[in-house]
Design an enzyme around this catalytic site. Sequence first.
Site, PDB file in Angstrom:
ATOM      1  CG  MET A  16      -1.951  -1.099   1.002  1.00  0.00           C
ATOM      2  SD  MET A  16      -3.462  -0.942   2.163  1.00  0.00           S
ATOM      3  CE  MET A  16      -2.590  -0.827   3.736  1.00  0.00           C
ATOM      4  CB  ALA A  18       3.927   4.519   3.522  1.00  0.00           C
ATOM      5  CG  HIS A  20       8.422   0.000   6.122  1.00  0.00           C
ATOM      6  ND1 HIS A  20       8.715  -1.193   6.157  1.00  0.00           N
ATOM      7  CD2 HIS A  20       7.187  -0.036   6.318  1.00  0.00           C
ATOM      8  CE1 HIS A  20       7.531  -1.907   6.529  1.00  0.00           C
ATOM      9  NE2 HIS A  20       6.692  -1.199   6.497  1.00  0.00           N
ATOM     10  CG  HIS A  23       6.777  -2.349   2.003  1.00  0.00           C
ATOM     11  ND1 HIS A  23       6.729  -1.335   3.026  1.00  0.00           N
ATOM     12  CD2 HIS A  23       5.597  -3.000   2.182  1.00  0.00           C
ATOM     13  CE1 HIS A  23       5.402  -1.014   3.531  1.00  0.00           C
ATOM     14  NE2 HIS A  23       4.693  -2.003   2.805  1.00  0.00           N
ATOM     15  CE  LYS A 137       5.995 -16.745   9.210  1.00  0.00           C
ATOM     16  NZ  LYS A 137       7.056 -17.954   9.363  1.00  0.00           N
ATOM     17  CE  LYS A 138       3.825  -4.655  10.547  1.00  0.00           C
ATOM     18  NZ  LYS A 138       2.424  -4.273  10.981  1.00  0.00           N
ATOM     19  CB  VAL A 165      12.001  -6.300   8.606  1.00  0.00           C
ATOM     20  CG1 VAL A 165      13.129  -5.548   8.813  1.00  0.00           C
ATOM     21  CG2 VAL A 165      11.823  -7.541   7.561  1.00  0.00           C
TER      22      VAL A 165
HETATM   23  O1  PAF Z   1      -0.514  -5.850   3.597  1.00  0.00           O
HETATM   24  C1  PAF Z   1      -0.750  -4.924   2.832  1.00  0.00           C
HETATM   25  O2  PAF Z   1       0.101  -3.955   2.858  1.00  0.00           O
HETATM   26  C2  PAF Z   1      -2.315  -4.823   2.360  1.00  0.00           C
HETATM   27  O3  PAF Z   1      -3.221  -5.450   3.019  1.00  0.00           O
HETATM   28  C3  PAF Z   1      -2.096  -5.587   0.951  1.00  0.00           C
HETATM   29  C4  PAF Z   1      -1.704  -6.938   0.848  1.00  0.00           C
HETATM   30  C5  PAF Z   1      -1.206  -4.844  -0.015  1.00  0.00           C
HETATM   31  C6  PAF Z   1      -3.638  -5.394   0.233  1.00  0.00           C
HETATM   32  O4  PAF Z   1      -3.906  -4.177  -0.050  1.00  0.00           O
END
Ligand code: PAF
Length: 271
Positions: A16, A18, A20, A23, A137-138, A165
Amino acid sequence: MLAGHRGKRIVLVPTMGALHEGHATLMRQARTLAGAGGIVVASVFLNPVQFDNAGDLATYPQTPEADLAVCRACGVDVVFMPTPSVMYCADRSITMEETHLSTVLCGAKRPGHFAGVCLVVSKLFNLVQPTDAVFGKKDYQQLAILRRMVRDLDIPVTLHGAEIVRESDGLALSSRNVRLTPEHRAAAPTIRRALLEAQAAYEKGASVAEVCRCVVDTLFRIPGVKVDYVELVDAETLHELKDESHMALLAVAAYFGDVRLIDNIELTRKA
Ligand code: PAF
């Protein structure tokens, strides 16, 4: 979207934005999975239909330029950054509801949240047609629900879970962390410490109720913190732990001011 790449691995990392280091870790894992000949796709889409709270959606950080830089640095080949009107028709009328795993933990507290997640992820799977997808897995419950969705709907994608992380003080990385006040940021690693203490207690034989009570008591002592839930469940069913030889999941959600943080730890009884 990526027709014509048959035989190559296409690995999707849905986000989504933002972005960090959490990701970035998912993206690097995706890069490794895809290999030199494969394709890594990251989606960056602040999915409005998974927010049960308008304030949370309105204050969710958005950093598109920085997100593109993170994707580039992690070897992502394609970034899919749609607007809401690209993703959703104004008169959309199909929902995607998982009805068992979603009834507990965050699902019980955030009505409609996981239906929104399943809807957007199934749409992303249809658009990108990945062979693989990587999730953190968070969001343990999210991963369990998406595994169920893929299984029950025969979606031909392999899901991979990536370890949580953390900052050096133990706080799980989250896009919401930037919204913590300095006081709450300083106190937030208590969640991890409470989970580790609970793990030690569980391994020594503490009961489910004792373990949960210990975490609640620790969080309760932090000013301005409201515990949303602390639950110890079967890590696979996410429901009551009926057989203690199974892996357990201790999951926590707590509001630090108006910022909702989640974390979890897998637990096993020591023989
Ligand atoms: O974990 C997220 O950031 C969101 O729930 C996802 C899987 C990108 C779906 O919008």
